[in-house]
Design a protein around this motif. Structure first.
Motif, PDB file in Angstrom:
ATOM      1  N   ASP A   1     -24.385 -13.744 124.711  1.00 29.79           N
ATOM      2  CA  ASP A   1     -23.072 -13.327 125.224  1.00 29.79           C
ATOM      3  C   ASP A   1     -22.485 -14.386 126.152  1.00 29.79           C
ATOM      4  O   ASP A   1     -21.301 -14.714 126.069  1.00 29.79           O
ATOM      5  N   ARG A   2     -23.306 -14.917 127.034  1.00 29.52           N
ATOM      6  CA  ARG A   2     -22.832 -15.936 127.981  1.00 29.52           C
ATOM      7  C   ARG A   2     -22.383 -17.194 127.246  1.00 29.52           C
ATOM      8  O   ARG A   2     -21.318 -17.745 127.522  1.00 29.52           O
ATOM      9  N   ALA A   3     -23.200 -17.656 126.304  1.00 31.57           N
ATOM     10  CA  ALA A   3     -22.851 -18.861 125.537  1.00 31.57           C
ATOM     11  C   ALA A   3     -21.553 -18.640 124.765  1.00 31.57           C
ATOM     12  O   ALA A   3     -20.683 -19.518 124.731  1.00 31.57           O
ATOM     13  N   ASN A   4     -21.408 -17.468 124.161  1.00 35.23           N
ATOM     14  CA  ASN A   4     -20.195 -17.169 123.394  1.00 35.23           C
ATOM     15  C   ASN A   4     -18.964 -17.090 124.289  1.00 35.23           C
ATOM     16  O   ASN A   4     -17.876 -17.532 123.904  1.00 35.23           O
ATOM     17  N   LEU A   5     -19.119 -16.550 125.473  1.00 36.02           N
ATOM     18  CA  LEU A   5     -18.001 -16.471 126.417  1.00 36.02           C
ATOM     19  C   LEU A   5     -17.534 -17.869 126.824  1.00 36.02           C
ATOM     20  O   LEU A   5     -16.331 -18.157 126.825  1.00 36.02           O
ATOM     21  N   ILE A   6     -18.468 -18.746 127.129  1.00 32.71           N
ATOM     22  CA  ILE A   6     -18.111 -20.124 127.496  1.00 32.71           C
ATOM     23  C   ILE A   6     -17.456 -20.825 126.308  1.00 32.71           C
ATOM     24  O   ILE A   6     -16.444 -21.518 126.464  1.00 32.71           O
ATOM     25  N   SER A   7     -18.008 -20.633 125.116  1.00 29.86           N
ATOM     26  CA  SER A   7     -17.423 -21.234 123.909  1.00 29.86           C
ATOM     27  C   SER A   7     -15.979 -20.789 123.709  1.00 29.86           C
ATOM     28  O   SER A   7     -15.108 -21.608 123.408  1.00 29.86           O
ATOM     29  N   GLU A   8     -15.727 -19.512 123.866  1.00 33.76           N
ATOM     30  CA  GLU A   8     -14.366 -18.990 123.683  1.00 33.76           C
ATOM     31  C   GLU A   8     -13.403 -19.587 124.705  1.00 33.76           C
ATOM     32  O   GLU A   8     -12.264 -19.916 124.369  1.00 33.76           O
ATOM     33  N   GLN A   9     -13.851 -19.726 125.954  1.00 33.77           N
ATOM     34  CA  GLN A   9     -12.995 -20.337 126.976  1.00 33.77           C
ATOM     35  C   GLN A   9     -12.643 -21.761 126.591  1.00 33.77           C
ATOM     36  O   GLN A   9     -11.484 -22.173 126.659  1.00 33.77           O
ATOM     37  N   LEU A  10     -13.640 -22.528 126.186  1.00 36.96           N
ATOM     38  CA  LEU A  10     -13.402 -23.926 125.829  1.00 36.96           C
ATOM     39  C   LEU A  10     -12.496 -24.049 124.602  1.00 36.96           C
ATOM     40  O   LEU A  10     -11.670 -24.960 124.525  1.00 36.96           O
ATOM     41  N   LYS A  11     -12.621 -23.125 123.667  1.00 38.91           N
ATOM     42  CA  LYS A  11     -11.737 -23.132 122.492  1.00 38.91           C
ATOM     43  C   LYS A  11     -10.292 -22.879 122.914  1.00 38.91           C
ATOM     44  O   LYS A  11      -9.372 -23.509 122.397  1.00 38.91           O
ATOM     45  N   LYS A  12     -10.096 -21.972 123.863  1.00 39.86           N
ATOM     46  CA  LYS A  12      -8.745 -21.708 124.369  1.00 39.86           C
ATOM     47  C   LYS A  12      -8.175 -22.959 125.038  1.00 39.86           C
ATOM     48  O   LYS A  12      -7.006 -23.288 124.868  1.00 39.86           O
ATOM     49  N   PHE A  13      -9.016 -23.640 125.822  1.00 42.83           N
ATOM     50  CA  PHE A  13      -8.567 -24.860 126.492  1.00 42.83           C
ATOM     51  C   PHE A  13      -8.166 -25.913 125.464  1.00 42.83           C
ATOM     52  O   PHE A  13      -7.177 -26.617 125.636  1.00 42.83           O
ATOM     53  N   THR A  14      -8.938 -26.030 124.412  1.00 43.56           N
ATOM     54  CA  THR A  14      -8.728 -27.063 123.396  1.00 43.56           C
ATOM     55  C   THR A  14      -7.392 -26.901 122.687  1.00 43.56           C
ATOM     56  O   THR A  14      -6.722 -27.876 122.373  1.00 43.56           O
ATOM     57  N   THR A  15      -6.988 -25.665 122.459  1.00 44.39           N
ATOM     58  CA  THR A  15      -5.765 -25.410 121.693  1.00 44.39           C
ATOM     59  C   THR A  15      -4.556 -25.147 122.582  1.00 44.39           C
ATOM     60  O   THR A  15      -3.479 -24.846 122.074  1.00 44.39           O
ATOM     61  N   GLY A  16      -4.720 -25.272 123.890  1.00 43.18           N
ATOM     62  CA  GLY A  16      -3.623 -24.983 124.805  1.00 43.18           C
ATOM     63  C   GLY A  16      -2.601 -26.104 124.883  1.00 43.18           C
ATOM     64  O   GLY A  16      -2.764 -27.174 124.296  1.00 43.18           O
ATOM     65  N   TYR A  17      -1.546 -25.827 125.612  1.00 36.35           N
ATOM     66  CA  TYR A  17      -0.553 -26.862 125.893  1.00 36.35           C
ATOM     67  C   TYR A  17      -1.220 -28.015 126.634  1.00 36.35           C
ATOM     68  O   TYR A  17      -2.174 -27.812 127.382  1.00 36.35           O
ATOM     69  N   THR A  18      -0.676 -29.200 126.468  1.00 32.62           N
ATOM     70  CA  THR A  18      -1.271 -30.391 127.070  1.00 32.62           C
ATOM     71  C   THR A  18      -1.400 -30.248 128.581  1.00 32.62           C
ATOM     72  O   THR A  18      -2.443 -30.590 129.150  1.00 32.62           O
TER      73      THR A  18
END
Length: 148
Positions: free
Chosen positions: A6-23
């Motif tokens: 769960d912890r690893a997946n939560l961190i992964s999801e956060q980083l994915k959001k950062f990756t696709t966000g506005y510059t």
């Protein structure tokens, strides 16, 4: 699901959001990159050492049961008490999340990798800085991913 996954997946999801966000959002999150790399490293460590922790837990439970003669009867859904067909034998935990742990590990590394690639593409870090940060999490650069 187990905490480690769960912890690893939560961190992964956060980083994915950062990756696709506005510059400008990416820039903001990159300013905390060592925090996020630390989170990734801790989660990877937890995944890599999960089996060792599981074995310690298993051994401790087994030893306790043997030393104290622990008896736990199954629950009877009909009468709400001890099941008359239960032998009282303890059932020890089974290690059953190996595939999920490996998948969570891969997703975690991929997530931080693509976040750092995005940061490289918008020129927040140089090639050498990218390599240094990826070395911290134990992965390398795929040259085709560097195309802007």
């Amino acid at each position: 699901m187990i905490y480690t996954i769960d912890r690893a997946n939560l961190i992964s999801e956060q980083l994915k959001k950062f990756t696709t966000g506005y510059t400008h959002h990416v820039v903001g999150h990159y300013s905390n990159i060592y925090f996020w790399i630390g989170e990734v490293k801790e989660a990877l460590n937890a995944i890599d050492n999960h089996k060792k922790r599981f074995d310690k837990m298993y051994d401790a439970q087994k030893d306790w049961i043997e030393e104290h003669g622990t008896i736990v009867h199954d629950f009877c859904p009909i009468c709400g008490g001890k099941c008359e067909f239960s032998d009282g034998k303890q059932i020890l935990p089974k290690f059953k999340y190996k595939t999920e742990l490996l998948e969570a590990r891969k997703n975690l590394v991929d997530s931080v990798y693509y976040f750092l690639i995005r940061c490289f593409k918008i020129e927040l870090l140089t090639y050498d800085e990218l390599k240094e940060k990826l070395d911290l999490i134990g992965t390398s650069i795929e040259p085709k991913d560097l195309n802007k």
